[in-house]
Enzyme design. Structure first.
Site, mmCIF file in Angstrom:
data_model
loop_
_atom_site.group_PDB
_atom_site.id
_atom_site.type_symbol
_atom_site.label_atom_id
_atom_site.label_comp_id
_atom_site.label_asym_id
_atom_site.label_seq_id
_atom_site.Cartn_x
_atom_site.Cartn_y
_atom_site.Cartn_z
ATOM 1 N N ASP A 176 -9.691 -101.625 -21.070
ATOM 2 C CA ASP A 176 -10.376 -102.428 -21.731
ATOM 3 C C ASP A 176 -9.181 -102.936 -22.534
ATOM 4 O OD1 ASP A 176 -12.044 -104.316 -23.416
ATOM 5 O OD2 ASP A 176 -13.785 -102.599 -22.420
ATOM 6 N N HIS A 220 -12.923 -105.751 -28.142
ATOM 7 C CA HIS A 220 -13.958 -105.386 -26.852
ATOM 8 C C HIS A 220 -14.080 -103.950 -26.792
ATOM 9 C CE1 HIS A 220 -15.888 -105.460 -22.786
ATOM 10 N NE2 HIS A 220 -16.538 -106.270 -23.453
ATOM 11 N N ASN A 315 -22.773 -110.494 -16.152
ATOM 12 C CA ASN A 315 -23.600 -111.042 -16.757
ATOM 13 C C ASN A 315 -23.825 -112.479 -16.205
ATOM 14 O OD1 ASN A 315 -23.552 -109.008 -18.872
ATOM 15 N ND2 ASN A 315 -22.065 -110.280 -20.101
ATOM 16 N N SER A 380 -21.388 -105.203 -20.867
ATOM 17 C CA SER A 380 -20.207 -104.412 -21.343
ATOM 18 C C SER A 380 -20.572 -103.219 -22.111
ATOM 19 C CB SER A 380 -19.483 -105.467 -22.230
ATOM 20 O OG SER A 380 -18.447 -106.230 -21.540
#
Length: 703
Positions: A176, A220, A315, A380
């Site tokens: 990430d 994130h 998404n 996520s």
């Protein structure tokens, strides 16, 4: 609409959905600008494809083959991932144009540009949420803050902890942006190492890590990690596996923007490093359509070493394959809301494994953005909850294989959620994960389900030139009993594209009997006649416990045309009006190509009388297959004046081929210029289009 070779062989939707978050608040400090943390090569673009212009990723069978590629290109090998036999070649040239040149060299499994994964903004409708009272019930408060995700009606975490399943002894790698290893809810369970695969640098100092990576755009990874490993210490929040350790692996440095993903070579290097350094779970809260190449090789390698790979579904709001979630063996996680309903944005599909909370979940905000916690939404965050539950299983049964971990989680999930209250559905998979039920069910590792299987399908093409490796073939394994179109059918379905050696590999799939479907190279990519593609249908038994080194093997001999990666255009040179080749009324040219140079254009000339009504047609992707989205110009006798032009034929549009209908006003010699939409649709910023499958025929008629 432009098409390109990489899209059609599986790199679909090559944009990394930072899959995906919506957060509340404004960054409180200026981002640290450290360009050394980013890739520095010049970026080129072909259609929607972005890549490092002078770098080629090469999958090789032996090191000599990799060196051979470098020698042919006059370049050098700058990095390798020997565990998966992948190298990075840097040279003075363009990777998209040179990949075909070396693709057929002996010992090359694949050769492709070093693709850049690029993120998108969160999907509209994901929404933001203010950090405010949630009217939480007592069983939703764990440390200080309410977390509905962990309560008995959702992940049921406390029941697992009370049974001793806390993730102790299990390392989870978070691929990430940089996770804040100094945050109070992360520092106690940081493994002590972090890795940047681009720099090939291991960090052991939290202070150095933060100094290098603190940024207004990096949050994130901190959110993601906290949902897995935040400790149960009476402060802040708690993760679903509160005694697991996490390893940050930077695949998105987020220095100047939210999405600055590294190219696929470095993402693959990060995954391999994590598996080699003890990670039993890889969490991937990102997506982007990498269905073959170095990332698939890296994940296959990790799974063969017993590492579980988890990915967010995405998404997109749609029922579709997104990668890496759709790769064979990967545990794909969808997002559920507080009522255990599928969140509207969560991508759906047959490959989904299960659902976990992914809307308005309470997670840790990095200290460099003010610290504390935020409510945040996206698949996520269902993905790391899923990765944390996988860590609980691995604590109990360290020898469990990735497929066994998956099936334990699926068979204990709450199947009453979703559209099928008695089992699987394409919205929520096998249901909402239930850590407490896992603990109650998995009393002994002897009760683990059967191990998964490894399968290799090797394809060879037989045509009038002999026998060749079955490159760019499509392989599908479909479990017997498959009910096409049924949204509640759990029968497994796996897809793979064959490499240059004709191998389609499937890692950690469900054991059982499969119908095997094989087709030669996709005509929408390579072009040709349907009978030139060839098809095969057979069966295969995938054996529980087969392995990457001893897979269940099936060899398929397919009557199919081997694709031509270096075609010869019979009309070249015809790149200017002075070099134009003659075409007459009633004639259709041989197959020609927009290929061989960055912005190729082919000229043909014809003689016309005043009053002639002409019809000029380019037969390309729409009629012949292949990748050419054609563009056609009619040019006057001066060789300069454009009299008419066309991108897509028909009103309304028929397809991407081109057609010009025109009445000649003055007798003379006229020119037809054939190009591609990629080059000609936007003349102010033309892009390169140089695919060996940009084939076409030009047809001229007098009406």
């Amino acid at each position: 609409m432009h098409k390109n070779i990489f899209k059609h062989v599986g790199l679909v939707g090559l944009t990394a959905l930072l899959a995906a978050c919506s957060q509340q608040g404004t960054p409180s400090r200026a981002g640290a600008l450290k360009p050394a943390l980013n890739e520095n090569g010049a970026v080129a673009q072909l259609g929607q494809l972005k890549y490092i212009q002078n770098e080629l990723v090469v999958g090789y069978s032996d090191p000599e083959a990799l060196n051979r590629v470098a020698n042919v290109l006059g370049g050098s090998v700058v990095a390798t991932i020997p565990e998966i036999r992948v190298g990075l070649v840097r040279f003075n040239g363009d990777a998209a144009k040179s990949s075909g040149q070396v693709f057929r060299l002996p010992g090359v499994r694949y050769a492709q540009p070093n693709l850049l994964v690029r993120g998108e903004s969160p999907q509209p409708g994901v929404g933001t949420a203010a950090l405010q009272a949630q009217a939480a019930s007592a069983d939703q408060v764990f440390d200080e803050l309410p977390q509905y995700a962990l309560d008995p009606r959702h992940l049921n975490a406390r029941a697992a902890w009370d049974a001793g399943l806390t993730g102790a002894g299990v390392k989870v790698a978070v691929l990430d942006d940089p996770g804040d290893v100094t945050h109070p809810d992360l520092a106690p369970n940081w493994s002590g190492v972090a890795y940047n695969p681009f720099l090939n640098k291991v960090y052991t100092s939290g202070a150095e890590w933060v100094a290098d990576y603190e940024s207004d755009f990096a949050s994130h990874g901190t959110f993601v990690a906290s949902s897995i490993v935040a400790p149960k210490d009476g402060k802040g929040i708690v993760g679903v596996a509160p005694q697991a350790k996490f390893m940050p692996v930077v695949i998105n440095p987020a220095v100047k923007a939210i999405n600055e993903f590294y190219s696929d070579f470095y993402i693959a290097r990060g995954a391999v490093w994590a598996s080699n350094n003890g990670a039993r779970v890889l969490n991937n809260s990102w997506g982007g359509g990498l269905s073959f190449g170095p990332i698939k090789d890296a994940f296959d390698y990790a799974m063969s070493n017993g590492t579980v790979v988890v990915a967010s579904m995405g998404n997109s709001y749609h029922d579709e394959f997104q990668y890496p979630a759709a790769l064979p063996g990967v545990i794909a996680s969808g997002a559920l809301d507080g009522s255990n309903r599928k969140v509207t944005f969560s991508t759906t599909g047959r490959h989904i494994s299960s659902g976990a909370p992914g809307q308005d979940v309470m997670l840790a905000n990095p200290t460099w953005l003010g610290g504390g916690h935020e409510l945040i939404s996206g698949t996520s965050f269902s993905s790391p909850y899923t990765a944390g539950v996988a860590a609980l299983v691995l604590q109990k049964c360290p020898s469990a294989t990735p497929y066994q971990v998956r099936r334990v989680m699926e068979t204990t999930a709450n199947s009453s959620v979703g559209s099928n209250p008695t089992g699987f559905d394409r919205d929520t998979g096998w249901g909402a994960l239930d850590a407490g039920k896992i603990a109650a069910t998995l009393k002994s590792c002897a009760s683990l389900p059967a191990k998964g299987a490894y399968v290799n399908i090797n394809v060879k093409y037989v045509d009038n030139q002999g026998t060749h490796p079955g490159v760019l073939g499509d392989v599908m394994l479909r479990g017997q009993g498959f009910r096409a179109g049924a949204t509640d059918d759990p029968t497994p379905l796996y897809l793979s594209t064959t490499d240059a050696e004709g191998n389609g590999r499937f890692a950690e799939i469900a054991p059982g009997t499969y119908d095997v479907y094989v087709a030669g190279s996709d005509l929408s990519l390579t072009g040709g006649l349907p009978e030139e593609r060839g098809t095969y249908v057979g069966t295969l038994s995938a054996t529980a416990g087969s392995s990457a080194t001893a897979p269940d093997q099936k060899n398929v001999l397919l009557t199919a045309q081997f694709p031509n990666f270096n075609p010869v255009d019979p009309y070249e040179p015809n790149d200017t009006p002075a070099e134009a080749k003659t075409i007459a009324y009633g004639q259709t040219t041989q197959t020609a190509y927009i290929f061989g140079q960055p912005q190729d254009a082919d000229f043909f000339k014809f003689t016309a009388a005043a009053g002639d009504k002409i019809a000029a047609n380019v037969l390309a992707a729409g009629e012949l297959g292949g990748t050419l989205d054609s563009y056609l110009f009619l040019i006057g006798p001066d060789g300069k004046t454009v009299l008419s032009e066309n991108d897509d034929r028909g009103t309304p549009r028929i397809d991407s081929d081109s057609e010009i209908l025109y009445t000649i006003q003055t007798a003379g010699t006229y020119y037809l210029k054939v190009s591609s939409c990629t080059i000609s649709c936007n003349p102010k910023s033309p892009q390169d289009d140089d695919s060996p499958f940009n084939k076409y025929q030009l047809k001229l008629q007098k009406q």
